[in-house]
Scaffold this motif. Structure first.
Motif, mmCIF file in Angstrom:
data_model
loop_
_atom_site.group_PDB
_atom_site.id
_atom_site.type_symbol
_atom_site.label_atom_id
_atom_site.label_comp_id
_atom_site.label_asym_id
_atom_site.label_seq_id
_atom_site.Cartn_x
_atom_site.Cartn_y
_atom_site.Cartn_z
ATOM 1 N N SER A 148 0.779 -1.171 -0.224
ATOM 2 C CA SER A 148 0.179 0.142 -0.077
ATOM 3 C C SER A 148 0.794 1.105 0.068
ATOM 4 N N GLN A 149 2.040 1.052 0.571
ATOM 5 C CA GLN A 149 2.961 2.239 0.335
ATOM 6 C C GLN A 149 3.455 2.481 -0.889
ATOM 7 N N ILE A 150 3.699 1.590 -1.723
ATOM 8 C CA ILE A 150 3.988 1.544 -3.086
ATOM 9 C C ILE A 150 2.861 2.490 -4.026
ATOM 10 N N SER A 151 1.755 1.760 -3.367
ATOM 11 C CA SER A 151 0.459 2.284 -4.392
ATOM 12 C C SER A 151 0.175 3.714 -3.959
ATOM 13 N N ALA A 152 0.317 4.055 -2.733
ATOM 14 C CA ALA A 152 0.109 5.352 -2.383
ATOM 15 C C ALA A 152 1.106 6.424 -2.875
ATOM 16 N N THR A 153 2.519 5.943 -3.328
ATOM 17 C CA THR A 153 3.439 6.572 -3.958
ATOM 18 C C THR A 153 3.081 6.885 -5.464
ATOM 19 N N PHE A 154 2.437 5.983 -6.067
ATOM 20 C CA PHE A 154 2.126 6.072 -7.522
ATOM 21 C C PHE A 154 1.166 6.948 -7.444
ATOM 22 N N GLN A 155 -0.078 7.009 -6.666
ATOM 23 C CA GLN A 155 -1.272 7.610 -6.737
ATOM 24 C C GLN A 155 -0.583 9.258 -6.590
ATOM 25 N N GLN A 156 0.153 9.614 -5.497
ATOM 26 C CA GLN A 156 0.773 10.980 -5.297
ATOM 27 C C GLN A 156 1.460 11.486 -6.558
ATOM 28 N N MET A 157 2.271 10.248 -7.292
ATOM 29 C CA MET A 157 3.190 10.778 -8.419
ATOM 30 C C MET A 157 2.062 10.948 -9.711
ATOM 31 N N ALA A 158 1.207 10.234 -9.609
ATOM 32 C CA ALA A 158 0.020 10.493 -10.754
ATOM 33 C C ALA A 158 -0.358 11.717 -10.637
ATOM 34 N N GLU A 159 -0.638 12.481 -9.436
ATOM 35 C CA GLU A 159 -1.176 13.733 -9.278
ATOM 36 C C GLU A 159 0.060 15.033 -9.658
ATOM 37 N N THR A 160 0.917 14.766 -9.265
ATOM 38 C CA THR A 160 1.989 15.804 -9.020
ATOM 39 C C THR A 160 3.237 15.652 -10.125
ATOM 40 N N GLU A 161 3.345 14.480 -10.888
ATOM 41 C CA GLU A 161 4.436 14.283 -11.493
ATOM 42 C C GLU A 161 4.191 15.376 -12.871
ATOM 43 N N SER A 162 5.417 16.063 -13.272
ATOM 44 C CA SER A 162 5.397 17.107 -14.356
ATOM 45 C C SER A 162 6.078 16.505 -15.652
ATOM 46 N N ASP A 163 6.711 15.465 -15.577
ATOM 47 C CA ASP A 163 7.325 15.043 -16.925
ATOM 48 C C ASP A 163 6.082 13.909 -17.576
ATOM 49 N N LEU A 164 5.677 14.114 -18.527
ATOM 50 C CA LEU A 164 4.637 13.357 -19.424
ATOM 51 C C LEU A 164 5.065 11.852 -19.387
ATOM 52 N N ALA A 165 6.106 11.598 -19.738
ATOM 53 C CA ALA A 165 6.498 10.332 -19.886
ATOM 54 C C ALA A 165 6.348 9.594 -18.690
ATOM 55 N N VAL A 166 7.220 10.171 -17.631
ATOM 56 C CA VAL A 166 7.125 9.415 -16.236
ATOM 57 C C VAL A 166 5.675 9.176 -15.809
ATOM 58 N N GLN A 167 4.873 10.333 -15.999
ATOM 59 C CA GLN A 167 3.393 10.251 -15.473
ATOM 60 C C GLN A 167 2.693 9.284 -16.331
ATOM 61 N N ALA A 168 3.017 9.142 -17.662
ATOM 62 C CA ALA A 168 2.309 7.910 -18.276
ATOM 63 C C ALA A 168 2.678 6.611 -17.757
ATOM 64 N N ARG A 169 3.987 6.461 -17.324
ATOM 65 C CA ARG A 169 4.536 5.229 -16.910
ATOM 66 C C ARG A 169 3.882 4.953 -15.567
ATOM 67 N N VAL A 170 3.736 6.060 -14.667
ATOM 68 C CA VAL A 170 2.858 5.847 -13.526
ATOM 69 C C VAL A 170 1.553 5.238 -13.646
ATOM 70 N N TYR A 171 0.717 5.973 -14.546
ATOM 71 C CA TYR A 171 -0.616 5.488 -14.826
ATOM 72 C C TYR A 171 -0.572 3.818 -14.980
ATOM 73 N N ARG A 172 0.381 3.463 -15.921
ATOM 74 C CA ARG A 172 0.244 2.260 -16.374
ATOM 75 C C ARG A 172 0.731 1.475 -15.164
ATOM 76 N N ALA A 173 1.622 1.750 -14.327
ATOM 77 C CA ALA A 173 1.833 1.015 -12.920
ATOM 78 C C ALA A 173 0.709 0.881 -12.336
ATOM 79 N N ILE A 174 -0.150 2.021 -12.275
ATOM 80 C CA ILE A 174 -1.522 1.853 -11.409
ATOM 81 C C ILE A 174 -2.436 0.888 -12.023
ATOM 82 N N GLY A 175 -2.408 0.731 -13.543
ATOM 83 C CA GLY A 175 -3.132 -0.074 -14.068
ATOM 84 C C GLY A 175 -4.672 0.160 -14.316
#
Lengths: 209, 303
Positions: A182-209
């Motif tokens: 759940s810690q990993i999942s919370a980190t992904f959720q936070q990155m999905a909201e705050t990540e400024s780089d489009l490519a990283v953000q897309a990769r986070v979305y993919r990791a969240i699934g």
């Protein structure tokens, strides 16, 4: 695995040393890699430092096919000076995924000056074969990896954050403590909201699934 | 083959890859500042003050530093714009080193107040000042400078003839073509831009050919140009393959994905190139389109 006498690969090793063009070098490295000889391992590792990406890819694949027997030489012969060679060696270790590489990967991911080395190690930290560790050590090892990857996920370099997402996603697919998942999942959720780089953000979305 | 420092191997922004691959005379490498000759690393205030320091080498370093660290506060921009007119720092051949660095820095600082000063630099007798100005005008994104960029190409083939005894062409064609590819699409100048740059598709300098191919894709969206850049990934010179990788990344040409991933170059160049493809997919489709996922798989494999 068939072990070939070292004398029989000597001509293949000689061919690598004599190669006078990038194409011949790649062909000679391929021949040695296909021989799957333990005696060829140090030579394949040496090729990683030739600054020839085509030959390095062939050498990495050869080392990965050798598997566990290549781990110790890769760790011992890690090139402290040539970051290109180091990045390829780390990639080989990552693909073999033997947890004997844990300390080297942790330190490379955190402190190497070369982004290519850090990316490779960061991704690989999530992909280790935990079942090869004594059971009593798994939890502590996973916790070290988790802490490091969570810290690296805040790096200023987009490519390092991208690698951290890949590493964390892989780590979460193994069996581990639910609170860490759940810690990993919370980190992904936070990155999905705050990540400024489009490519990283897309990769986070993919990791969240 | 020499081993390049990592900083030279890792493109930071696609539009700047070409210039980073280039060894600009006198340009400090893209490494963190070690120490200034005054014995400490700079502060923003010092760097701005140093732009008018009696020691010319400190001015030169300060201009680079402000760009490198993206110091975009108004005082820095103002001082760099003044430095574009500098007369004190001259090379033996009549070049203007400080102007070059100031022009390069302003291209990184996203402040369009620099545009008119940079346009004036396009008329400078120093080739490298014109080149830096063209590059920076391209990245600043203000189409108002397009007629001035086109003007430098008005002589057609003459603009792209080699200058004897110098390692460059009469005009900074590569930078001009690149800037036009970024700025002219969708403007009233688009047809003229196409007409002006098209002859360079067959120029003997490969890098100019590639730059033109990339700009033609940006101006026309015809796949023939993207496909030509894919073919360039098979060039025998690794520097040309790197340029082709950065060009494909800059146009985000999706059909190139597999060819990029399997090209004979360092993983970092391939990763940065694929990032360009992924970003275009994310912008034009959704973050998790099938194509985007495929590109991410390739990127994951190159880490």
């Amino acid at each position: 695995m068939v072990v070939i006498e070292s004398t029989s690969v000597q001509p293949l090793i000689n061919a690598i040393e004599k190669a006078d063009s990038p194409e011949r070098l790649i062909g000679a490295v391929r021949a040695l890699a296909m021989a799957r000889s333990e005696a060829g391992i140090p030579v394949l590792i040496k090729v990683l430092g030739y600054n020839n990406p085509g030959a390095a890819v062939v050498a990495v694949n050869g080392l990965v096919q050798m598997g566990a027997v290549a781990v110790q030489p890769l760790l011992v012969l890690l090139d402290d000076y040539n970051y290109g060679a180091r990045a390829w060696a780390i990639r080989a270790l990552v693909m073999i995924a033997d947890p004997r590489a844990l300390d080297v990967l942790l330190s490379a991911a955190m402190t190497d000056f070369a982004p290519s080395v850090r990316r490779a190690a960061t991704k690989g930290l999530g992909m280790l074969q935990w079942q090869l560790l004594p059971e009593a050590q798994v939890t502590a090892a996973q916790f070290r990896v988790l802490e490091v990857l969570l810290a690296i996920a805040q790096d200023s370099d987009w490519s390092i954050r991208y690698a951290a997402v890949v590493g964390l996603q892989a780590l979460a697919t193994g069996s581990m403590r639910p609170e860490w998942l759940s810690q990993i999942s919370a980190t992904f959720q936070q990155m999905a909201e705050t990540e400024s780089d489009l490519a990283v953000q897309a990769r986070v979305y993919r990791a969240i699934g | 083959m020499p081993i390049l420092p990592e900083a030279n191997l890792v493109p930071v922004f696609h539009h700047s890859v070409r210039s980073m691959l280039e060894s600009s005379p006198g340009q400090p490498s893209n490494m963190p500042p070690v120490e200034s000759s005054e014995g400490g690393s700079l502060t923003v205030e010092q760097a701005i003050a140093n732009l008018t320091h009696p020691d010319l080498s400190l001015r030169y370093y300060a201009a680079w530093w402000l760009g490198k660290f993206r110091v975009s506060e108004p005082a820095a921009i103002d001082a760099l714009i003044v430095a574009l007119e500098d007369e004190s720092d001259r090379t033996e051949l009549g070049g203007y080193p400080l102007r070059r660095n100031a022009a390069r820095a302003l291209g990184k600082l996203s402040d369009r107040r620099a545009v008119s000063g940079l346009v004036r630099c396009l008329a400078c007798e120093d080739f490298y000042v014109r080149e830096a100005a063209a590059q920076s005008l391209g990245t600043l994104g203000d189409p108002i400078c397009i007629p001035d960029l086109l003007w430098l190409l008005q002589d057609g083939v003459e603009a792209a003839r080699p200058v004897s005894g110098r390692p460059h062409l009469a005009q900074p064609c590569e930078a001009l073509v690149e800037a036009l590819g970024l700025l002219a699409p969708g403007t009233e100048w688009q047809p003229e831009a196409i007409a002006r740059i098209q002859p360079f598709l067959s120029h003997p300098v490969d890098r100019l050919q590639y730059a033109t191919t990339r700009a033609m894709y940006q101006l026309t969206h015809e796949t023939v140009y993207g496909d030509r850049l894919i073919q360039a990934l098979a060039a025998s010179d690794i520097n040309l393959r790197r340029v082709a990788l950065s060009d494909l990344g800059a146009i985000g040409y999706l059909p190139a994905a597999d060819a990029i991933a399997s090209s004979a170059a360092e993983n970092s160049f391939k990763l940065f190139s694929l990032k360009g493809l992924l970003e275009r997919q994310v912008r034009e489709a959704t973050p998790l389109s099938e194509a985007a996922i495929k590109v991410m798989d390739l990127m994951d494999s190159l880490l």
